[in-house]
Design an enzyme around this catalytic site. Structure first.
Site, mmCIF file in Angstrom:
data_model
loop_
_atom_site.group_PDB
_atom_site.id
_atom_site.type_symbol
_atom_site.label_atom_id
_atom_site.label_comp_id
_atom_site.label_asym_id
_atom_site.label_seq_id
_atom_site.Cartn_x
_atom_site.Cartn_y
_atom_site.Cartn_z
ATOM 1 N N ARG A 61 -4.532 -3.402 13.492
ATOM 2 C CA ARG A 61 -3.605 -2.369 13.984
ATOM 3 C C ARG A 61 -4.267 -1.627 15.144
ATOM 4 N NH1 ARG A 61 -3.866 3.002 10.134
ATOM 5 N NH2 ARG A 61 -5.995 2.745 9.411
ATOM 6 N N SER A 88 -0.363 5.871 12.039
ATOM 7 C CA SER A 88 -0.807 4.736 11.219
ATOM 8 C C SER A 88 -0.587 3.406 11.922
ATOM 9 C CB SER A 88 -0.071 4.739 9.874
ATOM 10 O OG SER A 88 -0.422 5.868 9.103
ATOM 11 N N GLU A 115 14.226 2.593 9.627
ATOM 12 C CA GLU A 115 13.729 1.334 10.157
ATOM 13 C C GLU A 115 14.833 0.449 10.734
ATOM 14 O OE1 GLU A 115 12.900 2.584 7.233
ATOM 15 O OE2 GLU A 115 10.730 2.903 7.294
ATOM 16 N N PHE A 141 8.139 -2.426 4.879
ATOM 17 C CA PHE A 141 9.449 -1.886 5.268
ATOM 18 C C PHE A 141 10.185 -2.788 6.257
ATOM 19 C CE2 PHE A 141 7.145 2.372 4.591
ATOM 20 C CZ PHE A 141 7.377 2.315 3.225
ATOM 21 N N HIS A 165 -0.370 -2.649 8.123
ATOM 22 C CA HIS A 165 -0.675 -2.474 6.697
ATOM 23 C C HIS A 165 -0.175 -3.685 5.898
ATOM 24 C CE1 HIS A 165 -1.323 1.473 8.337
ATOM 25 N NE2 HIS A 165 -1.789 1.936 7.180
ATOM 26 N N ASP A 173 -2.387 2.142 -2.098
ATOM 27 C CA ASP A 173 -0.942 2.407 -2.056
ATOM 28 C C ASP A 173 -0.187 1.556 -3.072
ATOM 29 O OD1 ASP A 173 -1.167 4.338 -0.187
ATOM 30 O OD2 ASP A 173 -0.534 3.116 1.508
ATOM 31 N N ARG A 224 -4.634 -2.896 7.919
ATOM 32 C CA ARG A 224 -5.133 -1.523 7.795
ATOM 33 C C ARG A 224 -6.655 -1.519 7.855
ATOM 34 N NH1 ARG A 224 -4.786 2.203 2.300
ATOM 35 N NH2 ARG A 224 -5.547 4.148 3.202
#
Length: 374
Positions: A61, A88, A115, A141, A165, A173, A224
């Site tokens: 990322r 993020s 989204e 998502f 992520h 998470d 991540r």
């Protein structure tokens, strides 16, 4: 008649604009035609060379943001944003301003948590022309964005979707956010390139490919956690980046016995590439000539002819390694092995999860040796 008169007035206005502002007219025409700026390929080359020299270990990322920093200033038509996750997803770049309704001059859109709306708006921007739009959220998502992604592919639009992520690697998470099936499901959409880069050089290639794909949307997937850069010469990194762009896969490390004596092939994407590299070290120490293949975009690889595919994968036994569902990999390994995850994840630190779900050097080596003995 009324329409003809309006069109004539518009044409006259355009001609007046062209005469008064020839440089702006040329730039507007370029953007509306979807052509990239002159010299953009040189910017990509310079960015890859810089990544090859630095060989940084970062999360992909972050590697994606580094690619944006290198390429976005050379693309004034780039318009990006995030679903309230900029910090993020890392979708901003140095000097970029947020889009605001009082000026409309910013190039970064704060979409908010919506989204599908974000992705559909992005498609509308691509259809209008003059912009190269991208948006971002967490990979889990992407389900909310799926209809818009599918429509972008169906409409052959240069729409870029960044999802970060990925996999069980995001850790605590938990399974709701650990996207084990999403990469595979995105790869099923026709006319869509799905990139899962393993390092800073591959991230630049992913962005460059997405920007160059005028009639096809692209998905870029980032981690991540940090991913160790596979050490090799800068010349090799540049050569590998070129192969990744052209073929979607390349030989990262060759068998010590030579290309004509490959006894095992380890193939991986993203954060699992360094794991394949470490497993190769053990297998080579055992006397097994092992090739490592990085495959950041299987969609491009699938377009190759049989001879080109065989040149990369050979006829040797194969082990595929990816922290996602296993089914998509059997078309490459055939009777080989796939190290993946066909269950949901768990809530725990990433290091604990890699061990729990068998993403270890020992398991890869064991799988490879079992294939070779057969």
């Amino acid at each position: 008649a009324a329409g003809a008169e309006m069109e004539a007035q518009y044409a006259a206005m355009v001609e007046g604009y062209k005469a008064q502002y020839p440089e702006l007219y040329a730039e507007l025409t370029r953007r509306l035609e979807g052509k990239l700026p002159e010299g953009f390929c040189c910017k990509v080359k310079a960015a890859v060379e810089a990544a090859a020299e630095a060989q940084q270990t970062v999360a992909t990322r972050k590697a994606s943001q580094m690619a944006l920093n290198a390429l976005a200033p050379a693309l004034p038509e780039m318009l990006g944003g995030s679903a309230d996750l900029t910090g993020s997803n890392l979708t901003n770049w140095t000097g970029v301003e947020a889009l605001r309704p009082d000026t409309y001059l910013g190039r970064h859109v704060n979409y908010g948590v919506r989204e599908f709306g974000m992705s559909a708006i992005q498609n509308g921007v691509a259809l209008y022309g003059g912009f190269i739009p991208f948006s971002a959220t967490f990979l889990t998502f992407s389900d909310y964005s799926r209809n818009a992604i599918r429509m972008a592919a169906l409409m052959k639009q240069r729409s870029i979707f960044l999802f970060t992520h990925d996999s069980i690697g995001l850790g605590e998470d938990g399974p709701t956010h650990q996207s084990v099936e999403h990469v595979a499901s995105l790869r099923l959409i026709p006319n869509l390139n799905v990139w899962r880069p393993a390092d800073t050089a591959e991230a630049i290639v992913a962005w460059a490919s997405a920007v160059n794909s005028a009639d096809k949307p692209s998905v870029i997937i980032g981690s991540r956690q940090n991913i160790e850069f596979t050490k090799r010469s800068a010349e090799e990194v540049v050569a590998h980046a070129k192969l990744a762009m052209e073929k979607g896969a390349y030989v990262l490390l060759e068998s010590s016995k030579g290309a004509d004596q490959v006894e095992c092939v380890l193939m991986a994407t993203g954060s699992e590439v360094p794991l394949a590299v470490k497993a190769r070290e053990v297998l080579e120490a055992q006397g097994v000539g092992t090739r490592v293949v990085s495959m950041p975009c299987v969609d491009i690889f699938d377009t190759l002819c049989c001879e080109e595919k065989r040149a990369i994968l050979t006829d040797a036994p194969k082990v595929a390694i990816e922290a996602g569902v296993t089914s998509v990999w059997y078309k490459y390994v055939k009777d080989g092995a796939v190290i993946g995850i066909d269950t949901f994840g768990e809530s725990a630190p990433a290091g604990v999860l890699w061990e729990k779900f068998g993403f270890t050097v020992e398991r890869i080596v064991e799988a490879a040796n079992k294939l070779i003995k057969h």
